[in-house]
Design a protein around this motif. Structure first.
Motif, PDB file in Angstrom:
ATOM      1  N   GLY A   1      92.019  64.233 175.354  1.00  0.00           N
ATOM      2  CA  GLY A   1      91.747  65.212 174.306  1.00  0.00           C
ATOM      3  C   GLY A   1      90.985  64.670 173.110  1.00  0.00           C
ATOM      4  O   GLY A   1      90.809  65.366 172.102  1.00  0.00           O
ATOM      5  N   ASP A   2      90.518  63.445 173.180  1.00  0.00           N
ATOM      6  CA  ASP A   2      89.821  62.845 172.032  1.00  0.00           C
ATOM      7  C   ASP A   2      88.482  63.531 171.805  1.00  0.00           C
ATOM      8  O   ASP A   2      87.832  63.985 172.752  1.00  0.00           O
ATOM      9  N   SER A   3      88.070  63.601 170.518  1.00  0.00           N
ATOM     10  CA  SER A   3      86.823  64.301 170.198  1.00  0.00           C
ATOM     11  C   SER A   3      86.277  63.842 168.854  1.00  0.00           C
ATOM     12  O   SER A   3      86.980  63.203 168.060  1.00  0.00           O
ATOM     13  N   ILE A   4      85.012  64.206 168.606  1.00  0.00           N
ATOM     14  CA  ILE A   4      84.370  63.898 167.317  1.00  0.00           C
ATOM     15  C   ILE A   4      85.136  64.571 166.181  1.00  0.00           C
ATOM     16  O   ILE A   4      85.382  63.978 165.126  1.00  0.00           O
ATOM     17  N   GLY A   5      85.528  65.813 166.396  1.00  0.00           N
ATOM     18  CA  GLY A   5      86.259  66.541 165.359  1.00  0.00           C
ATOM     19  C   GLY A   5      87.567  65.853 164.992  1.00  0.00           C
ATOM     20  O   GLY A   5      87.921  65.762 163.803  1.00  0.00           O
ATOM     21  N   LYS A   6      88.290  65.360 165.991  1.00  0.00           N
ATOM     22  CA  LYS A   6      89.552  64.653 165.711  1.00  0.00           C
ATOM     23  C   LYS A   6      89.310  63.365 164.949  1.00  0.00           C
ATOM     24  O   LYS A   6      90.056  62.998 164.036  1.00  0.00           O
ATOM     25  N   HIS A   7      88.254  62.675 165.296  1.00  0.00           N
ATOM     26  CA  HIS A   7      87.946  61.426 164.591  1.00  0.00           C
ATOM     27  C   HIS A   7      87.647  61.690 163.125  1.00  0.00           C
ATOM     28  O   HIS A   7      88.115  60.955 162.247  1.00  0.00           O
TER      29      HIS A   7
ATOM     30  N   LYS B   1      90.112  60.144 155.414  1.00  0.00           N
ATOM     31  CA  LYS B   1      90.823  59.614 154.246  1.00  0.00           C
ATOM     32  C   LYS B   1      90.848  58.092 154.215  1.00  0.00           C
ATOM     33  O   LYS B   1      91.189  57.507 153.189  1.00  0.00           O
ATOM     34  N   THR B   2      90.529  57.457 155.326  1.00  0.00           N
ATOM     35  CA  THR B   2      90.693  56.007 155.393  1.00  0.00           C
ATOM     36  C   THR B   2      89.380  55.243 155.471  1.00  0.00           C
ATOM     37  O   THR B   2      89.221  54.222 154.807  1.00  0.00           O
ATOM     38  N   MET B   3      88.439  55.700 156.279  1.00  0.00           N
ATOM     39  CA  MET B   3      87.175  54.979 156.413  1.00  0.00           C
ATOM     40  C   MET B   3      86.242  55.330 155.258  1.00  0.00           C
ATOM     41  O   MET B   3      86.229  56.471 154.786  1.00  0.00           O
ATOM     42  N   THR B   4      85.478  54.354 154.796  1.00  0.00           N
ATOM     43  CA  THR B   4      84.480  54.631 153.784  1.00  0.00           C
ATOM     44  C   THR B   4      83.446  55.595 154.382  1.00  0.00           C
ATOM     45  O   THR B   4      83.183  55.555 155.599  1.00  0.00           O
ATOM     46  N   PRO B   5      82.839  56.482 153.569  1.00  0.00           N
ATOM     47  CA  PRO B   5      81.926  57.513 154.108  1.00  0.00           C
ATOM     48  C   PRO B   5      80.826  56.934 154.988  1.00  0.00           C
ATOM     49  O   PRO B   5      80.529  57.475 156.059  1.00  0.00           O
ATOM     50  N   GLY B   6      80.227  55.831 154.564  1.00  0.00           N
ATOM     51  CA  GLY B   6      79.151  55.241 155.358  1.00  0.00           C
ATOM     52  C   GLY B   6      79.639  54.764 156.706  1.00  0.00           C
ATOM     53  O   GLY B   6      78.972  54.969 157.733  1.00  0.00           O
ATOM     54  N   SER B   7      80.811  54.147 156.734  1.00  0.00           N
ATOM     55  CA  SER B   7      81.359  53.661 158.001  1.00  0.00           C
ATOM     56  C   SER B   7      81.735  54.811 158.922  1.00  0.00           C
ATOM     57  O   SER B   7      81.510  54.745 160.132  1.00  0.00           O
ATOM     58  N   LEU B   8      82.309  55.874 158.356  1.00  0.00           N
ATOM     59  CA  LEU B   8      82.685  57.016 159.174  1.00  0.00           C
ATOM     60  C   LEU B   8      81.452  57.655 159.798  1.00  0.00           C
ATOM     61  O   LEU B   8      81.452  58.008 160.987  1.00  0.00           O
ATOM     62  N   ASP B   9      80.379  57.804 159.025  1.00  0.00           N
ATOM     63  CA  ASP B   9      79.141  58.381 159.561  1.00  0.00           C
ATOM     64  C   ASP B   9      78.588  57.511 160.693  1.00  0.00           C
ATOM     65  O   ASP B   9      78.115  58.036 161.710  1.00  0.00           O
ATOM     66  N   ARG B  10      78.616  56.201 160.499  1.00  0.00           N
ATOM     67  CA  ARG B  10      78.155  55.291 161.556  1.00  0.00           C
ATOM     68  C   ARG B  10      79.002  55.462 162.807  1.00  0.00           C
ATOM     69  O   ARG B  10      78.481  55.468 163.930  1.00  0.00           O
ATOM     70  N   TRP B  11      80.315  55.558 162.618  1.00  0.00           N
ATOM     71  CA  TRP B  11      81.221  55.681 163.763  1.00  0.00           C
ATOM     72  C   TRP B  11      80.968  56.975 164.536  1.00  0.00           C
ATOM     73  O   TRP B  11      80.904  56.975 165.771  1.00  0.00           O
ATOM     74  N   ILE B  12      80.832  58.071 163.812  1.00  0.00           N
ATOM     75  CA  ILE B  12      80.559  59.355 164.467  1.00  0.00           C
ATOM     76  C   ILE B  12      79.245  59.281 165.245  1.00  0.00           C
ATOM     77  O   ILE B  12      79.147  59.757 166.391  1.00  0.00           O
ATOM     78  N   LYS B  13      78.235  58.665 164.653  1.00  0.00           N
ATOM     79  CA  LYS B  13      76.947  58.513 165.327  1.00  0.00           C
ATOM     80  C   LYS B  13      77.103  57.706 166.622  1.00  0.00           C
ATOM     81  O   LYS B  13      76.564  58.081 167.679  1.00  0.00           O
ATOM     82  N   ASP B  14      77.849  56.602 166.559  1.00  0.00           N
ATOM     83  CA  ASP B  14      78.040  55.757 167.740  1.00  0.00           C
ATOM     84  C   ASP B  14      78.858  56.481 168.814  1.00  0.00           C
ATOM     85  O   ASP B  14      78.593  56.327 170.017  1.00  0.00           O
ATOM     86  N   MET B  15      79.861  57.255 168.395  1.00  0.00           N
ATOM     87  CA  MET B  15      80.670  57.990 169.363  1.00  0.00           C
ATOM     88  C   MET B  15      79.844  59.082 170.057  1.00  0.00           C
ATOM     89  O   MET B  15      79.996  59.324 171.260  1.00  0.00           O
ATOM     90  N   ARG B  16      78.967  59.727 169.321  1.00  0.00           N
ATOM     91  CA  ARG B  16      78.078  60.728 169.949  1.00  0.00           C
ATOM     92  C   ARG B  16      77.180  60.044 170.980  1.00  0.00           C
ATOM     93  O   ARG B  16      76.958  60.560 172.072  1.00  0.00           O
ATOM     94  N   PHE B  17      76.658  58.887 170.610  1.00  0.00           N
ATOM     95  CA  PHE B  17      75.784  58.128 171.509  1.00  0.00           C
ATOM     96  C   PHE B  17      76.540  57.746 172.787  1.00  0.00           C
ATOM     97  O   PHE B  17      75.974  57.759 173.891  1.00  0.00           O
ATOM     98  N   ALA B  18      77.836  57.440 172.634  1.00  0.00           N
ATOM     99  CA  ALA B  18      78.643  57.048 173.794  1.00  0.00           C
ATOM    100  C   ALA B  18      79.074  58.248 174.625  1.00  0.00           C
ATOM    101  O   ALA B  18      79.586  58.077 175.740  1.00  0.00           O
ATOM    102  N   GLY B  19      78.893  59.474 174.084  1.00  0.00           N
ATOM    103  CA  GLY B  19      79.202  60.665 174.863  1.00  0.00           C
ATOM    104  C   GLY B  19      80.521  61.333 174.541  1.00  0.00           C
ATOM    105  O   GLY B  19      81.013  62.148 175.331  1.00  0.00           O
ATOM    106  N   LEU B  20      81.122  61.055 173.377  1.00  0.00           N
ATOM    107  CA  LEU B  20      82.381  61.700 173.021  1.00  0.00           C
ATOM    108  C   LEU B  20      82.132  63.174 172.699  1.00  0.00           C
ATOM    109  O   LEU B  20      81.221  63.497 171.925  1.00  0.00           O
ATOM    110  N   PRO B  21      82.928  64.090 173.261  1.00  0.00           N
ATOM    111  CA  PRO B  21      82.725  65.530 172.994  1.00  0.00           C
ATOM    112  C   PRO B  21      82.914  65.864 171.512  1.00  0.00           C
ATOM    113  O   PRO B  21      83.669  65.188 170.809  1.00  0.00           O
ATOM    114  N   GLU B  22      82.267  66.917 171.058  1.00  0.00           N
ATOM    115  CA  GLU B  22      82.397  67.336 169.657  1.00  0.00           C
ATOM    116  C   GLU B  22      83.808  67.853 169.383  1.00  0.00           C
ATOM    117  O   GLU B  22      84.377  67.599 168.329  1.00  0.00           O
ATOM    118  N   GLN B  23      84.353  68.641 170.321  1.00  0.00           N
ATOM    119  CA  GLN B  23      85.701  69.209 170.131  1.00  0.00           C
ATOM    120  C   GLN B  23      86.535  69.031 171.402  1.00  0.00           C
ATOM    121  O   GLN B  23      86.000  68.916 172.482  1.00  0.00           O
TER     122      GLN B  23
END
Length: 572
Positions: A538-544, A550-572
């Motif tokens: 059930g993991d997804s971009i939305g859950k991440h 609240k925990t990751m710095t904005p720049g790091s979170l954006d990088r992580w979301i970008k990398d997860m999309r590249f790896a193929g993680l579903p949006e929802q």
């Protein structure tokens, strides 16, 4: 004028240049190395006191010392030393360990300050180069030639030496000195002669309790359990273990459960030569397990030269049973860090609570199981925040029961961190580290908060510190280092760190996917993410985004979301 000309040939009165010229006049003295109160002459392989009294040392030990003395200050690996001393002979590490022990005994190097062990790297000789151990005297000069010119020259040499000696002494006084004030101790896993289902778990309980209590005293440098327990069931020489771990003392022992009684034997060994310092046997009711631990600790502290004054803990059979179930759950999760392994931890933790509701062990296990589920699998509680709330409730219960337990503060800090309560997390980690500075797991976990607030270099340093006190640390330290290096945007080094793991557990595949995505390795990123999603479908971009906003710095979170999309993680 003649005296001035002679002095000009020698050079100025600066200590370095003067010493070089004197060495040219007395070439044999350049082979002299000062080792504390002793002098070693490399040319003749002769070790003697400053007064000239020869020190007896075996020929092979002298050869090892000669190789070390050829490169003072350098770290020489065991292979380098063995190849130099035994090039055409097959010998084991024990031969080298024995030679090192011989040298230390001869030099009275009880603290390993002259011949230093660098765990997993080798040995280093910390020596003072001495270009002449027999100072030139006026009588020497007169006997050598008797001329006025040589007399003045000898006097000038003495003045130069005196000036050099004075400034050398001043530099020595102001230079930082490496301190080894605290004895270094490793507690080996206790052998277990019990039979049945209890075998194995009580042994670790005794040894782990001793590790924690010794570290809590702040009068010892205690090697973490992950490294000292590496020697379980291994027939290894005590001196070799001492060298590999870089410790002065080793505590080993055994235990045996016979009916309602527990027999514990412990012995303290000098890691430098394997000799016995102290030994004792305790035969008491099973409910007195923690009392037995404390008695061993107090006796050990007294033998090493420190005394721990603390009331004896209360103990009973139910508490020991709770500890046993908790340790069984932890062992299963360490074998398989997955949703299935986490469920076993939960089941054993519930058994621990049933065995003794007044003990903190079961609640500690439940807190960790809900924390893991919130971050990775969402199997026990699908809602992330609700899972963290349950984890916090169990951790707070454990803290009420055991306010001085470092592990309880450590899990509470981790839950604060996941909830975005970073200041509270840092404060709680500080408490946990103060209670047990030897707990390398807590040190690495605390690095995660530093990453969350952008203090990446500090986090990397803390992970390295944990690896330093835990030379044989578990695989997941590399996982956290991989995360830290991903945060630093050094993804090549992050991948190297992850590949140091003996195997990639289920939960680590998501981090591996992010690192491959950072490097542009699309196929590898998708493969790693697919392996993670088998356990957490059930993991997804939305859950991440919701989980870490609240925990990751904005720049790091954006990088992580970008990398997860590249790896193929579903949006929802």
């Amino acid at each position: 004028m003649e005296e001035a000309a002679e002095l000009a040939k020698l050079g100025s009165l600066g200590g370095g240049e003067m010493s070089r010229k004197v060495a040219e006049i007395h070439p044999k003295s350049a082979e002299t190395i000062r080792l504390g109160a002793f002098v070693f002459e490399r040319g003749s392989n002769r070790l003697h006191t400053a007064e000239g009294r020869e020190v007896d040392l075996r020929s092979q030990s002298l050869e090892v010392l000669s190789v070390l003395a050829a490169r003072p200050g350098d770290i020489l690996s065991k292979d380098t030393l063995m190849q130099a001393v035994w090039p055409d002979t097959f010998v084991t590490d024990d031969s080298l360990v024995q030679c090192i022990a011989d040298i230390r005994r001869a030099l009275n190097d009880n603290r390993h300050m002259i011949v230093e062990t660098l765990p997993k790297r080798g040995y280093r000789l910390n020596a003072d180069a001495s270009h002449e151990h027999k100072p030139t005297t006026l009588a020497n000069a007169l006997q050598a030639g008797g001329s006025r010119r040589r007399l003045v020259l000898a006097a000038l040499i003495l003045v130069a030496a005196a000036i050099s000696s004075y400034y050398g002494a001043e530099l020595w006084r102001t230079a930082p000195v490496r301190s080894r004030d605290m004895p270094r101790i490793a507690v080996l896993p206790f052998d277990d002669f019990s039979a049945g289902a209890d075998k194995g778990y009580f042994s670790d309980a005794v040894a782990e309790g001793i590790i924690t209590e010794l570290a809590r005293s702040n009068t010892y440098f205690v090697i973490a359990r992950n490294s000292s327990f590496r020697y379980r069931d291994e027939k290894t020489d005590i001196r070799q273990i001492g060298d590999e771990l870089g410790v002065d003392y080793l505590l080993e022992g055994s235990q045996q459960k016979i009916g309602d009684r527990l027999k514990v034997t412990a012995q303290l060994l000098d890691a430098r030569d394997g000799s016995h310092v102290w030994a004792n046997t305790y035969d008491q009711e099973i409910g007195d397990l923690f009392v037995v631990q404390e008695k061993i600790i107090r006796t050990l502290a007294d033998r090493v030269g420190r005394r721990i004054e603390r009331p004896l803990p209360q103990s009973d059979t139910a508490q020991v049973s709770a500890l046993r179930y908790f340790l069984m759950g932890v062992a299963d999760l360490e074998k398989d860090f997955s949703a299935a392994g986490n469920e076993l931890l939960r089941q054993f933790s519930l058994k621990a609570i049933a065995a003794d509701p007044s003990s903190h062990f079961g609640y500690l296990g439940m807190a960790w199981s809900y924390r893991h589920d919130a971050v990775f699998w969402h199997a026990q509680e699908p809602d992330h925040e609700e899972a963290l709330k349950r984890a916090a409730e169990y951790a707070d219960k454990a803290m009420l029961l055991a306010p001085d337990a470092a592990g309880v503060h450590g899990v509470r800090a981790k839950i604060h961190q996941e909830a975005g309560e970073l200041e509270e997390a840092l404060s709680r980690y500080d408490q946990a580290i103060a209670l047990n500075p030897s707990d390398s797991d807590i040190l690495v976990n605390s690095a995660g908060v530093l990453l969350n607030i952008g203090r990446t270099d500090e986090a990397i340093d803390r992970i390295k510190q944990a690896m330093g006190i835990d030379p044989f640390h578990p695989d997941w330290f590399h996982w956290d280092m991989g995360w830290a290096l991903w945060e630093k945007n050094d993804c090549g080094a992050a991948l190297t760190a992850m590949r140091k793991m003996s195997r990639i557990p289920s939960g680590a595949n998501r981090m591996l996917a992010g690192i491959h995505a950072c490097l542009g390795n699309k196929q590898e990123a998708r493969k790693a993410l697919a392996a993670f999603l088998k356990d957490s479908p059930g993991d997804s971009i939305g859950k991440h985004r919701k989980q870490w906003e609240k925990t990751m710095t904005p720049g790091s979170l954006d990088r992580w979301i970008k990398d997860m999309r590249f790896a193929g993680l579903p949006e929802q």
